[in-house]
Design a protein around this motif. Structure first.
Motif, PDB file in Angstrom:
ATOM      1  N   MET A   1      10.869  -2.590  14.188  1.00  0.00           N
ATOM      2  CA  MET A   1      10.820  -1.028  14.853  1.00  0.00           C
ATOM      3  C   MET A   1      12.063  -0.976  15.461  1.00  0.00           C
ATOM      4  O   MET A   1      12.183  -0.017  16.180  1.00  0.00           O
ATOM      5  CB  MET A   1       9.760  -0.996  15.588  1.00  0.00           C
ATOM      6  N   ILE A   2      13.318  -1.673  15.510  1.00  0.00           N
ATOM      7  CA  ILE A   2      14.482  -1.614  16.192  1.00  0.00           C
ATOM      8  C   ILE A   2      15.377  -0.505  15.616  1.00  0.00           C
ATOM      9  O   ILE A   2      15.807   0.249  16.229  1.00  0.00           O
ATOM     10  CB  ILE A   2      15.135  -3.102  16.279  1.00  0.00           C
ATOM     11  N   LEU A   3      15.417  -0.537  14.252  1.00  0.00           N
ATOM     12  CA  LEU A   3      16.229   0.428  13.420  1.00  0.00           C
ATOM     13  C   LEU A   3      15.900   1.799  13.795  1.00  0.00           C
ATOM     14  O   LEU A   3      16.762   2.758  14.173  1.00  0.00           O
ATOM     15  CB  LEU A   3      16.051   0.109  11.994  1.00  0.00           C
ATOM     16  N   PRO A   4      14.593   2.385  14.011  1.00  0.00           N
ATOM     17  CA  PRO A   4      14.441   3.872  14.450  1.00  0.00           C
ATOM     18  C   PRO A   4      15.123   4.166  15.645  1.00  0.00           C
ATOM     19  O   PRO A   4      15.617   5.137  15.999  1.00  0.00           O
ATOM     20  CB  PRO A   4      12.754   3.934  14.357  1.00  0.00           C
ATOM     21  N   PHE A   5      15.100   3.312  16.516  1.00  0.00           N
ATOM     22  CA  PHE A   5      15.341   3.251  17.997  1.00  0.00           C
ATOM     23  C   PHE A   5      17.194   3.522  17.769  1.00  0.00           C
ATOM     24  O   PHE A   5      17.506   4.255  18.702  1.00  0.00           O
ATOM     25  CB  PHE A   5      14.929   2.413  19.003  1.00  0.00           C
ATOM     26  N   LEU A   6      17.690   2.703  17.149  1.00  0.00           N
ATOM     27  CA  LEU A   6      19.200   2.665  17.004  1.00  0.00           C
ATOM     28  C   LEU A   6      19.376   3.970  16.427  1.00  0.00           C
ATOM     29  O   LEU A   6      20.553   4.856  16.725  1.00  0.00           O
ATOM     30  CB  LEU A   6      19.608   1.431  16.350  1.00  0.00           C
ATOM     31  N   LEU A   7      18.657   4.514  15.380  1.00  0.00           N
ATOM     32  CA  LEU A   7      19.086   5.613  14.644  1.00  0.00           C
ATOM     33  C   LEU A   7      18.806   6.794  15.526  1.00  0.00           C
ATOM     34  O   LEU A   7      19.774   7.818  15.379  1.00  0.00           O
ATOM     35  CB  LEU A   7      18.237   5.691  13.215  1.00  0.00           C
ATOM     36  N   ALA A   8      17.710   6.978  16.440  1.00  0.00           N
ATOM     37  CA  ALA A   8      17.539   7.803  17.469  1.00  0.00           C
ATOM     38  C   ALA A   8      18.624   7.976  18.550  1.00  0.00           C
ATOM     39  O   ALA A   8      19.211   9.254  18.585  1.00  0.00           O
ATOM     40  CB  ALA A   8      16.257   7.742  17.964  1.00  0.00           C
ATOM     41  N   ALA A   9      19.084   6.741  18.975  1.00  0.00           N
ATOM     42  CA  ALA A   9      20.098   6.846  19.872  1.00  0.00           C
ATOM     43  C   ALA A   9      21.486   7.262  19.132  1.00  0.00           C
ATOM     44  O   ALA A   9      22.215   8.126  19.905  1.00  0.00           O
ATOM     45  CB  ALA A   9      20.425   5.467  20.279  1.00  0.00           C
ATOM     46  N   LEU A  10      21.783   7.091  18.090  1.00  0.00           N
ATOM     47  CA  LEU A  10      22.870   7.573  17.436  1.00  0.00           C
ATOM     48  C   LEU A  10      22.815   9.182  17.012  1.00  0.00           C
ATOM     49  O   LEU A  10      23.878   9.811  17.449  1.00  0.00           O
ATOM     50  CB  LEU A  10      23.301   6.880  16.071  1.00  0.00           C
ATOM     51  N   ALA A  11      21.737   9.471  16.858  1.00  0.00           N
ATOM     52  CA  ALA A  11      21.629  10.959  16.618  1.00  0.00           C
ATOM     53  C   ALA A  11      21.679  11.711  17.777  1.00  0.00           C
ATOM     54  O   ALA A  11      22.358  12.865  17.895  1.00  0.00           O
ATOM     55  CB  ALA A  11      20.096  11.201  15.876  1.00  0.00           C
ATOM     56  N   PHE A  12      21.217  11.128  18.877  1.00  0.00           N
ATOM     57  CA  PHE A  12      21.294  11.870  20.167  1.00  0.00           C
ATOM     58  C   PHE A  12      22.773  11.852  20.701  1.00  0.00           C
ATOM     59  O   PHE A  12      23.190  12.918  21.421  1.00  0.00           O
ATOM     60  CB  PHE A  12      20.704  10.903  21.357  1.00  0.00           C
ATOM     61  N   VAL A  13      23.832  10.943  20.396  1.00  0.00           N
ATOM     62  CA  VAL A  13      24.976  10.928  21.108  1.00  0.00           C
ATOM     63  C   VAL A  13      25.687  11.924  20.095  1.00  0.00           C
ATOM     64  O   VAL A  13      26.502  12.684  20.550  1.00  0.00           O
ATOM     65  CB  VAL A  13      25.585   9.351  20.726  1.00  0.00           C
ATOM     66  N   THR A  14      25.267  11.828  18.966  1.00  0.00           N
ATOM     67  CA  THR A  14      26.097  13.082  17.993  1.00  0.00           C
ATOM     68  C   THR A  14      25.746  14.395  18.439  1.00  0.00           C
ATOM     69  O   THR A  14      26.398  15.512  18.524  1.00  0.00           O
ATOM     70  CB  THR A  14      25.472  12.971  16.581  1.00  0.00           C
ATOM     71  N   LEU A  15      24.459  14.682  18.744  1.00  0.00           N
ATOM     72  CA  LEU A  15      23.881  15.973  19.053  1.00  0.00           C
ATOM     73  C   LEU A  15      24.364  16.261  20.578  1.00  0.00           C
ATOM     74  O   LEU A  15      24.792  17.651  20.845  1.00  0.00           O
ATOM     75  CB  LEU A  15      22.276  15.986  19.286  1.00  0.00           C
ATOM     76  N   LEU A  16      24.675  15.296  21.322  1.00  0.00           N
ATOM     77  CA  LEU A  16      25.270  15.778  22.736  1.00  0.00           C
ATOM     78  C   LEU A  16      26.665  16.273  22.509  1.00  0.00           C
ATOM     79  O   LEU A  16      26.990  17.226  23.322  1.00  0.00           O
ATOM     80  CB  LEU A  16      25.207  14.468  23.487  1.00  0.00           C
ATOM     81  N   ALA A  17      27.243  15.972  21.407  1.00  0.00           N
ATOM     82  CA  ALA A  17      28.560  16.270  21.352  1.00  0.00           C
ATOM     83  C   ALA A  17      28.429  17.842  20.891  1.00  0.00           C
ATOM     84  O   ALA A  17      29.718  18.556  21.305  1.00  0.00           O
ATOM     85  CB  ALA A  17      29.522  15.437  20.286  1.00  0.00           C
ATOM     86  N   ILE A  18      27.614  18.239  20.345  1.00  0.00           N
ATOM     87  CA  ILE A  18      27.640  19.435  19.931  1.00  0.00           C
ATOM     88  C   ILE A  18      26.935  20.536  20.959  1.00  0.00           C
ATOM     89  O   ILE A  18      27.672  21.623  21.272  1.00  0.00           O
ATOM     90  CB  ILE A  18      26.547  19.629  18.672  1.00  0.00           C
ATOM     91  N   VAL A  19      26.022  19.863  21.738  1.00  0.00           N
ATOM     92  CA  VAL A  19      25.244  20.746  22.731  1.00  0.00           C
ATOM     93  C   VAL A  19      26.376  21.008  24.058  1.00  0.00           C
ATOM     94  O   VAL A  19      26.279  22.042  24.843  1.00  0.00           O
ATOM     95  CB  VAL A  19      23.921  20.407  23.086  1.00  0.00           C
ATOM     96  N   ALA A  20      27.028  19.759  24.446  1.00  0.00           N
ATOM     97  CA  ALA A  20      27.536  19.743  25.890  1.00  0.00           C
ATOM     98  C   ALA A  20      28.533  21.090  26.201  1.00  0.00           C
ATOM     99  O   ALA A  20      28.413  21.685  27.251  1.00  0.00           O
ATOM    100  CB  ALA A  20      28.307  18.761  26.019  1.00  0.00           C
ATOM    101  N   PRO A  21      29.404  21.651  25.053  1.00  0.00           N
ATOM    102  CA  PRO A  21      30.236  22.648  25.207  1.00  0.00           C
ATOM    103  C   PRO A  21      29.509  23.811  25.569  1.00  0.00           C
ATOM    104  O   PRO A  21      29.916  24.829  26.228  1.00  0.00           O
ATOM    105  CB  PRO A  21      31.093  22.756  23.894  1.00  0.00           C
TER     106      PRO A  21
END
Length: 466
Positions: A1-21
């Motif tokens: 079950m490690i892969l879903p957590f890694l994918l979730a972390a990657l999605a969060f970092v990408t989403l943060l770049a959109i929401v932060a501004p």
């Protein structure tokens, strides 16, 4: 079950770049006009210093000052307030919710969150375990066959099955011995002889021994198109110090093979080895025939997969269509022995015994010395026959044909004895069954069945009118 957590972390970092501004807004950025004004003011101060040092005349200083002031006024007219992007927490939250919910929904729809991880190490261990289980299963099957053959050593089909099982277990010497027993009991067809000879080669570590070479020559005499015999005889020539002869034989073999055959690479390597041994350049490989894939009547993977979702009627229609295509190809290529055998077996599966027998007859005409082919026709004709029904004349004719070649064939002895009983010829039946009983182990089930049939004949003869 490690892969879903890694994918979730990657999605969060990408989403943060959109929401932060959207959360902090944009900082004011100086415009070009402001920058130009600062530069021109510095130039005015520099001009005053040059005048004080006496570097410019009053006229030059006046002209320069007017030009700088003109440019400064021009930039002042173009200057405007810097644009700002206000903070929008609501928009940022909406973007976060939509993207997160959408991604999670898609994953739950097409993904498999409950599927456990399968590291390669565990899969490798599982594959090794599966191989071990398959080998153990094959070993157990071979042991059961060995026990049956010990009780009934005159079963040629049993020896053939045992030989194939031993060869799959890489026990070449035991397989060769089993093939030898089957040949002693009448299984002398080219395929059996070729398999026996190949086991001799493998037992000898790849060397084509004189016994194996003699067996392959026997196969080639019965079937000039035997690829196995031609290949190993070419290897024998190479091992005997005749590399040029081996190359010619292998090239002739390649010329008759499909151009997409996976065996061409192996034969090409053999040709290269022979050329090196002869100290000659490696020749260009002979071109093969058209790819064999188009003539293959078997279903491909997609057909098999789709058949699983068909109704019984649809599946039957698909099988019937494939058999019809095979029959059409055989009509266009009537010298294809394997095709006729395959067509006969296909008609047997479709419960069309007469068509199956016709196909086996065509195959038998191409190999008249192989008694196994008419016996396959007999099995097809009797597949749906009731045990008490009278043997069809075509079956009796096929059995007589086999008897002319192999009068000791157990199947022939049994069924011709039955035909004699049905024709009210008890003495003829006793002759057939007595011969068969003498070939069987006394304690075997087959022997007890034949003895019971003979006892029935004897009892009938004692009855009035018998």
């Amino acid at each position: 079950m490690i892969l879903p957590f890694l994918l979730a972390a990657l999605a969060f970092v990408t989403l943060l770049a959109i929401v932060a501004p959207l959360l902090r807004g944009n900082r004011p950025v100086p415009e070009r006009a402001n920058f130009d004004q600062a530069v021109y003011r510095d130039q005015l101060h520099e001009l005053d210093r040059d005048i004080a040092r006496g570097l410019l005349t009053p006229d030059e200083a006046s002209a320069a000052r007017l030009e700088i002031q003109r440019r400064l006024l021009a930039t002042d007219r173009l200057a405007s307030a810097p644009a700002r992007l206000s903070r929008s927490p609501v928009l940022a939250g909406a973007v976060f919710v939509v993207i997160t919910a959408g991604s999670l929904g898609v994953y739950l729809w097409i993904g498999a969150p409950g599927l456990p991880d399968e590291p390669f190490a565990s899969r490798q261990a599982a594959m090794a375990s599966a191989d071990a289980k398959d080998r153990l299963s094959m070993q157990q099957a071979a042991d059961r066959l060995a026990a049956k053959l010990q009780a009934n050593p005159s079963d040629p089909q049993g020896w053939l099955l045992f030989a194939r099982a031993e060869s799959m277990l890489n026990r070449w010497d035991q397989a060769a011995d089993a093939y030898r027993h089957a040949m002693t009991l009448g299984q002398t067809g080219p395929e059996v002889t070729a398999a026996y000879a190949e086991m001799l080669v493998l037992t000898a570590g790849g060397t084509v021994t004189p016994a194996a070479e003699a067996a392959f020559r026997q196969v080639l005499a019965a079937d000039q198109n035997s690829g196995v015999a031609r290949y190993y005889l070419a290897i024998a020539a190479s091992q005997a110090g005749e590399p040029r002869k081996a190359i010619d034989m292998l090239q002739a073999l390649l010329a008759g093979m499909p151009s997409d055959s996976p065996l061409r690479g192996q034969i090409g390597q053999r040709i290269a080895d022979a050329a090196q041994a002869a100290h000659i350049p490696v020749p260009e490989l002979a071109n093969g025939t058209a790819p064999a894939a188009a003539s293959s009547p078997g279903p491909d993977a997609n057909t098999v997969a789709s058949a699983a979702n068909m109704t019984d009627a649809q599946r039957q229609a698909m099988v019937t269509g494939m058999v019809a295509r095979l029959a059409a190809k055989q009509a266009a290529d009537p010298n294809n022995l394997d095709g006729w055998l395959q067509l006969g077996r296909a008609y047997t599966v479709l419960h069309e015994p007469d068509k199956a027998a016709d196909a086996f007859d065509k195959a038998a005409s191409l190999k008249p010395g192989d008694v196994s082919i008419p016996l396959q026709a007999v099995r097809a004709l009797l597949a749906d026959q009731k045990p008490t029904a009278r043997l069809p004349p075509r079956v009796v004719d096929l059995l007589k044909r086999v008897e002319a070649t192999d009068p000791q064939e157990p199947m022939v002895l049994w069924f011709l004895g039955m035909a004699a009983v049905q024709d009210r010829q008890p003495q003829e039946a006793r002759r057939y069954w007595g011969t068969l009983l003498a070939k069987l182990p006394p304690a075997s089930e087959d022997a007890r069945m034949v003895q019971a049939a003979l006892d029935t004949l004897s009892q009938a003869a004692k009855e009035p009118g018998g």
